[in-house]
Design a protein around this motif. Structure first.
Motif, PDB file in Angstrom:
ATOM      1  N   ARG A 101      32.758  44.586  47.565  1.00 33.33           N
ATOM      2  CA  ARG A 101      33.392  44.729  46.250  1.00 33.33           C
ATOM      3  C   ARG A 101      34.107  43.433  45.891  1.00 33.33           C
ATOM      4  O   ARG A 101      34.879  42.909  46.702  1.00 33.33           O
ATOM      5  CB  ARG A 101      34.384  45.881  46.259  1.00 33.33           C
ATOM      6  CG  ARG A 101      33.734  47.233  46.401  1.00 33.33           C
ATOM      7  CD  ARG A 101      34.766  48.370  46.377  1.00 33.33           C
ATOM      8  NE  ARG A 101      34.138  49.606  46.797  1.00 33.33           N
ATOM      9  CZ  ARG A 101      34.031  50.006  48.061  1.00 33.33           C
ATOM     10  NH1 ARG A 101      34.543  49.284  49.020  1.00 33.33           N
ATOM     11  NH2 ARG A 101      33.422  51.141  48.346  1.00 33.33           N
ATOM     12  N   LEU A 102      33.853  42.964  44.690  1.00 36.09           N
ATOM     13  CA  LEU A 102      34.492  41.756  44.163  1.00 36.09           C
ATOM     14  C   LEU A 102      35.299  42.145  42.932  1.00 36.09           C
ATOM     15  O   LEU A 102      34.832  42.930  42.102  1.00 36.09           O
ATOM     16  CB  LEU A 102      33.434  40.719  43.764  1.00 36.09           C
ATOM     17  CG  LEU A 102      32.354  40.393  44.798  1.00 36.09           C
ATOM     18  CD1 LEU A 102      31.312  39.484  44.170  1.00 36.09           C
ATOM     19  CD2 LEU A 102      32.971  39.745  46.017  1.00 36.09           C
ATOM     20  N   HIS A 103      36.483  41.582  42.797  1.00 34.20           N
ATOM     21  CA  HIS A 103      37.342  41.850  41.643  1.00 34.20           C
ATOM     22  C   HIS A 103      37.792  40.505  41.075  1.00 34.20           C
ATOM     23  O   HIS A 103      38.318  39.673  41.816  1.00 34.20           O
ATOM     24  CB  HIS A 103      38.562  42.677  42.051  1.00 34.20           C
ATOM     25  CG  HIS A 103      38.211  43.913  42.820  1.00 34.20           C
ATOM     26  ND1 HIS A 103      37.859  45.088  42.189  1.00 34.20           N
ATOM     27  CD2 HIS A 103      38.116  44.149  44.147  1.00 34.20           C
ATOM     28  CE1 HIS A 103      37.590  45.999  43.110  1.00 34.20           C
ATOM     29  NE2 HIS A 103      37.738  45.447  44.304  1.00 34.20           N
ATOM     30  N   ALA A 104      37.573  40.303  39.791  1.00 30.39           N
ATOM     31  CA  ALA A 104      37.935  39.039  39.154  1.00 30.39           C
ATOM     32  C   ALA A 104      38.641  39.295  37.835  1.00 30.39           C
ATOM     33  O   ALA A 104      38.235  40.172  37.071  1.00 30.39           O
ATOM     34  CB  ALA A 104      36.691  38.189  38.918  1.00 30.39           C
ATOM     35  N   HIS A 105      39.679  38.514  37.591  1.00 32.28           N
ATOM     36  CA  HIS A 105      40.444  38.636  36.348  1.00 32.28           C
ATOM     37  C   HIS A 105      40.177  37.433  35.459  1.00 32.28           C
ATOM     38  O   HIS A 105      40.164  36.300  35.928  1.00 32.28           O
ATOM     39  CB  HIS A 105      41.949  38.704  36.642  1.00 32.28           C
ATOM     40  CG  HIS A 105      42.314  39.798  37.590  1.00 32.28           C
ATOM     41  ND1 HIS A 105      42.261  41.126  37.250  1.00 32.28           N
ATOM     42  CD2 HIS A 105      42.719  39.755  38.887  1.00 32.28           C
ATOM     43  CE1 HIS A 105      42.631  41.850  38.305  1.00 32.28           C
ATOM     44  NE2 HIS A 105      42.898  41.046  39.292  1.00 32.28           N
ATOM     45  N   GLY A 106      39.977  37.703  34.189  1.00 33.22           N
ATOM     46  CA  GLY A 106      39.842  36.644  33.202  1.00 33.22           C
ATOM     47  C   GLY A 106      41.205  36.263  32.665  1.00 33.22           C
ATOM     48  O   GLY A 106      42.237  36.576  33.258  1.00 33.22           O
ATOM     49  N   ILE A 107      41.225  35.617  31.541  1.00 35.26           N
ATOM     50  CA  ILE A 107      42.470  35.197  30.917  1.00 35.26           C
ATOM     51  C   ILE A 107      43.154  36.404  30.287  1.00 35.26           C
ATOM     52  O   ILE A 107      42.516  37.198  29.595  1.00 35.26           O
ATOM     53  CB  ILE A 107      42.197  34.132  29.835  1.00 35.26           C
ATOM     54  CG1 ILE A 107      41.629  32.884  30.481  1.00 35.26           C
ATOM     55  CG2 ILE A 107      43.466  33.815  29.056  1.00 35.26           C
ATOM     56  CD1 ILE A 107      41.210  31.833  29.500  1.00 35.26           C
ATOM     57  N   THR A 108      44.429  36.537  30.535  1.00 32.17           N
ATOM     58  CA  THR A 108      45.200  37.604  29.923  1.00 32.17           C
ATOM     59  C   THR A 108      45.342  37.304  28.423  1.00 32.17           C
ATOM     60  O   THR A 108      45.710  36.185  28.061  1.00 32.17           O
ATOM     61  CB  THR A 108      46.587  37.708  30.573  1.00 32.17           C
ATOM     62  OG1 THR A 108      46.407  37.915  31.968  1.00 32.17           O
ATOM     63  CG2 THR A 108      47.396  38.840  29.978  1.00 32.17           C
ATOM     64  N   PRO A 109      45.044  38.265  27.566  1.00 30.31           N
ATOM     65  CA  PRO A 109      45.178  38.021  26.138  1.00 30.31           C
ATOM     66  C   PRO A 109      46.581  37.522  25.780  1.00 30.31           C
ATOM     67  O   PRO A 109      47.579  38.004  26.294  1.00 30.31           O
ATOM     68  CB  PRO A 109      44.926  39.405  25.503  1.00 30.31           C
ATOM     69  CG  PRO A 109      44.117  40.130  26.530  1.00 30.31           C
ATOM     70  CD  PRO A 109      44.595  39.621  27.865  1.00 30.31           C
ATOM     71  N   GLY A 110      46.627  36.484  24.965  1.00 33.23           N
ATOM     72  CA  GLY A 110      47.888  35.903  24.542  1.00 33.23           C
ATOM     73  C   GLY A 110      48.445  34.874  25.507  1.00 33.23           C
ATOM     74  O   GLY A 110      49.501  34.310  25.291  1.00 33.23           O
ATOM     75  N   ALA A 111      47.729  34.605  26.634  1.00 33.31           N
ATOM     76  CA  ALA A 111      48.228  33.665  27.629  1.00 33.31           C
ATOM     77  C   ALA A 111      47.996  32.210  27.237  1.00 33.31           C
ATOM     78  O   ALA A 111      48.608  31.323  27.781  1.00 33.31           O
ATOM     79  CB  ALA A 111      47.576  33.928  28.983  1.00 33.31           C
ATOM     80  N   LEU A 112      47.093  31.965  26.316  1.00 34.49           N
ATOM     81  CA  LEU A 112      46.818  30.580  25.922  1.00 34.49           C
ATOM     82  C   LEU A 112      47.773  30.081  24.886  1.00 34.49           C
ATOM     83  O   LEU A 112      48.293  30.718  24.079  1.00 34.49           O
ATOM     84  CB  LEU A 112      45.387  30.462  25.403  1.00 34.49           C
ATOM     85  CG  LEU A 112      44.315  30.679  26.437  1.00 34.49           C
ATOM     86  CD1 LEU A 112      42.930  30.568  25.793  1.00 34.49           C
ATOM     87  CD2 LEU A 112      44.418  29.712  27.572  1.00 34.49           C
TER      88      LEU A 112
END
Length: 127
Positions: free
Chosen positions: A116-127
């Motif tokens: 199992r692999l778990h990956a997080h993208g950019i949190t909305p509003g973080a940029l």
């Protein structure tokens, strides 16, 4: 973003890994991953496929499930396996996997290796 799931089943053969990588790219794009994060996840999936296929008997299938929740992608690879223990966590392959995604889990149950692999993208509003 709403949640979604995709399940892909292919022969447990290296010639089908490109299809799994392509599906990974599409799913990560749906989760708005950056190009760099998408590439990392695709590389991790490639490595996980190689590990799962290595112990799979000829003629067996590799099942890959993708679940997207907001900006997180959960990927579960599973194939029949001759191994009795989960993957070693002291190998170079494990180091590669854990460097490319946020979390990696492995188990062997009822003759199947699961990664199992778990990956997080950019949190909305973080940029």
């Amino acid at each position: 973003m709403r949640s979604s799931e995709v399940v892909l089943t292919v022969p447990a053969d290296a010639s089908f890994v490109s299809l799994v990588r392509t599906t990974t790219s599409a799913v990560c794009a749906q989760a708005d991953f950056t190009v760099d994060t998408l590439d990392d996840v695709r590389l991790a999936v490639d490595e996980a496929c190689a590990l799962a296929i290595a112990d799979a008997p000829d003629g067996s299938e590799l099942t890959v499930g993708f679940a997207v929740e907001d900006n997180t992608v959960h990927i579960e690879l599973s194939a029949p396996s001759t191994r009795r223990q989960p993957l070693q966590t002291t190998t170079f392959a494990w180091t590669v996997l854990t460097a490319l995604v946020d979390r990696v889990e492995t188990e062997v149950r009822e003759g199947r290796l699961t990664i199992r692999l778990h990956a997080h993208g950019i949190t909305p509003g973080a940029l």
